[in-house]
Design an enzyme around this catalytic site. Structure first.
Site, PDB file in Angstrom:
ATOM      1  CG  ASP A  64      -1.873   1.176   1.236  1.00 19.91           C
ATOM      2  OD1 ASP A  64      -1.668   2.127   0.455  1.00 19.91           O
ATOM      3  OD2 ASP A  64      -2.847   1.141   2.024  1.00 19.91           O
ATOM      4  CB  SER A 144      -2.109  12.389 -15.599  1.00 20.44           C
ATOM      5  OG  SER A 144      -3.296  12.548 -16.363  1.00 20.44           O
ATOM      6  CE1 TYR A 157      -5.737  10.458 -11.524  1.00 26.11           C
ATOM      7  CE2 TYR A 157      -5.976  11.971 -13.375  1.00 26.11           C
ATOM      8  CZ  TYR A 157      -5.478  10.790 -12.836  1.00 26.11           C
ATOM      9  OH  TYR A 157      -4.711   9.962 -13.615  1.00 26.11           O
ATOM     10  CE  LYS A 161      -1.999  10.639 -11.593  1.00 25.71           C
ATOM     11  NZ  LYS A 161      -1.040   9.548 -11.306  1.00 25.71           N
TER      12      LYS A 161
HETATM   13  N1  NAD Z   1      -5.850   5.379 -17.660  1.00 29.09           N
HETATM   14  C1  NAD Z   1      -5.526   6.607 -18.022  1.00 29.09           C
HETATM   15  O1  NAD Z   1      -6.096   7.152 -18.979  1.00 29.09           O
HETATM   16  C2  NAD Z   1      -4.442   7.367 -17.307  1.00 29.09           C
HETATM   17  C3  NAD Z   1      -4.081   8.618 -17.849  1.00 29.09           C
HETATM   18  C4  NAD Z   1      -3.091   9.339 -17.208  1.00 29.09           C
HETATM   19  C5  NAD Z   1      -2.464   8.838 -16.094  1.00 29.09           C
HETATM   20  N2  NAD Z   1      -2.843   7.630 -15.606  1.00 29.09           N
HETATM   21  C6  NAD Z   1      -2.140   7.162 -14.423  1.00 29.09           C
HETATM   22  O2  NAD Z   1      -1.511   5.938 -14.708  1.00 29.09           O
HETATM   23  C7  NAD Z   1      -1.386   5.150 -13.526  1.00 29.09           C
HETATM   24  C8  NAD Z   1      -1.973   3.774 -13.790  1.00 29.09           C
HETATM   25  O3  NAD Z   1      -3.325   3.951 -14.153  1.00 29.09           O
HETATM   26  P1  NAD Z   1      -4.227   2.801 -14.828  1.00 29.09           P
HETATM   27  O4  NAD Z   1      -5.078   3.468 -15.817  1.00 29.09           O
HETATM   28  O5  NAD Z   1      -3.368   1.638 -15.221  1.00 29.09           O
HETATM   29  O6  NAD Z   1      -5.148   2.451 -13.559  1.00 29.09           O
HETATM   30  P2  NAD Z   1      -5.697   1.070 -12.985  1.00 29.09           P
HETATM   31  O7  NAD Z   1      -6.764   1.466 -12.023  1.00 29.09           O
HETATM   32  O8  NAD Z   1      -6.029   0.127 -14.068  1.00 29.09           O
HETATM   33  O9  NAD Z   1      -4.425   0.499 -12.188  1.00 29.09           O
HETATM   34  C9  NAD Z   1      -3.962   1.116 -11.025  1.00 29.09           C
HETATM   35  C10 NAD Z   1      -3.306   0.059 -10.153  1.00 29.09           C
HETATM   36  O10 NAD Z   1      -2.861   0.695  -8.941  1.00 29.09           O
HETATM   37  C11 NAD Z   1      -3.178  -0.135  -7.834  1.00 29.09           C
HETATM   38  N3  NAD Z   1      -3.308   0.674  -6.615  1.00 29.09           N
HETATM   39  C12 NAD Z   1      -4.296   1.541  -6.289  1.00 29.09           C
HETATM   40  N4  NAD Z   1      -4.082   2.061  -5.070  1.00 29.09           N
HETATM   41  C13 NAD Z   1      -2.926   1.515  -4.607  1.00 29.09           C
HETATM   42  C14 NAD Z   1      -2.186   1.654  -3.399  1.00 29.09           C
HETATM   43  N5  NAD Z   1      -2.621   2.449  -2.396  1.00 29.09           N
HETATM   44  N6  NAD Z   1      -1.032   0.964  -3.257  1.00 29.09           N
HETATM   45  C15 NAD Z   1      -0.593   0.146  -4.249  1.00 29.09           C
HETATM   46  N7  NAD Z   1      -1.275  -0.052  -5.402  1.00 29.09           N
HETATM   47  C16 NAD Z   1      -2.424   0.637  -5.583  1.00 29.09           C
HETATM   48  C17 NAD Z   1      -4.503  -0.793  -8.230  1.00 29.09           C
HETATM   49  O11 NAD Z   1      -4.769  -1.984  -7.487  1.00 29.09           O
HETATM   50  C18 NAD Z   1      -4.280  -1.048  -9.721  1.00 29.09           C
HETATM   51  O12 NAD Z   1      -3.707  -2.312  -9.966  1.00 29.09           O
HETATM   52  C19 NAD Z   1      -2.115   5.950 -12.438  1.00 29.09           C
HETATM   53  O13 NAD Z   1      -1.186   6.685 -11.685  1.00 29.09           O
HETATM   54  C20 NAD Z   1      -3.011   6.883 -13.223  1.00 29.09           C
HETATM   55  O14 NAD Z   1      -3.350   8.029 -12.487  1.00 29.09           O
HETATM   56  C21 NAD Z   1      -3.803   6.884 -16.182  1.00 29.09           C
END
Ligand code: NAD
Length: 262
Positions: A64, A144, A157, A161
């Protein structure tokens, strides 16, 4: 496996699924040993197994990122398993959709705790180990497009970021003299579970009416004309971990198909 990351000891947080899982697979395919950190132990194991089955080196770890003891234990597990730590991807994050006027203190803290504090703690604990090793290192944070522009209804959010970008720049200045590079990747609109949640949030708040409406309206602003898939981040992730980016630090790389031009 041999490759550009042969012999590298790497941690990826939030690597159970989505962007983190695809980055971890790519890093392992280039020869890196990858610790798969995630709060969900089962999906961490699934990603690690997929890598091992493909001939790569990986181990799962429940973490975590909001909890310093848990993060320190994850880093110790990587050092135990692989003999040290060269690179950490601080990728775990959460999103929440709220109209600006509806964001509560509880909402703010929930998002900031994972996306802000979690990244800070992971950076601090990784840097301590890298300084002790004395051979530099690479830190890659997932920011992001929302770390470059504020988006409604994602104000908290977006703030988190922008915070990741600030932490990236500050740590780059603080630890450059020790050979520790700190950079960030800014994805755009990526088809993951997170965007399913965001899309649902737009419908729940009455800002869109049909499934994928919000996703498609954001994605179609990309100059390259499509939404992103999680493996679109793989090449840049590998680059930032590798010696190919040895003279880069403090940078935030937009990998968004051209949504934000910086
Ligand atoms: N999907 C998008 O369009 C997008 C765009 C820009 C940035 N992001 C960023 O990319 C990263 C990954 O996003 P994603 O889309 O793969 O999301 P996702 O929700 O599919 O995956 C996120 C992962 O983080 C884990 N997680 C959440 N809280 C946690 C904690 N406290 N400790 C450890 N693990 C934890 C979750 O279990 C999950 O496996 C994030 O930081 C997100 O903000 C995503």
């Amino acid at each position: 496996m041999s490759g550009r990351l042969s012999g590298q000891r790497i941690i990826v947080t939030g690597a159970g699924r989505g962007i983190g899982a695809e980055m971890a697979k790519a890093l392992a395919a280039e020869g890196g040993s990858v610790l798969i950190g995630d709060i969900d132990e089962e999906i961490a194991r699934e990603t690690a197994n997929a890598i091992t089955m493909a001939g790569g080196k990986a181990a799962p770890c429940k973490v975590d990122v909001r909890d310093r003891a848990s993060v320190a234990a994850m880093i110790a597990a990587a050092v135990d398993a692989f003999g040290g730590l060269d690179t950490i991807f601080n990728n775990a994050g959460i999103a929440q959709v709220r109209k600006f006027l509806d964001i509560s203190e509880e909402d703010w803290r929930a998002v900031m705790d994972v996306n802000g504090l979690g990244v800070l703690i992971c950076m601090q604990e990784a840097v301590k180990v890298m300084l002790k090793q004395g051979s530099g290192g690479s830190i890659v944070n997932t920011a992001s497009i929302a770390g470059k522009q504020g988006y409604e209804p994602l104000a908290h959010y977006s703030a988190s970021k922008f915070g990741v970008v600030a932490l990236t720049q500050t740590a780059a200045r603080a630890f450059g003299e020790y050979g520790i590079r700190v950079n960030a990747i800014c994805p755009g609109v990526v088809a993951t579970d997170m965007w399913k949640l965001i899309d649902q949030g737009f419908r729940d708040t009455g800002l869109s009416t049909s499934e994928n409406e919000a996703f498609n309206s954001f994605a179609e602003t990309a100059l390259l004309g499509r939404a992103s898939q999680p493996d679109d981040m793989a090449g840049v992730a590998t680059f930032l971990a590798s010696a190919d980016s040895a003279f880069m630090t403090g940078q935030t790389l937009l990998v968004d198909g051209g949504i934000v031009l910086d």
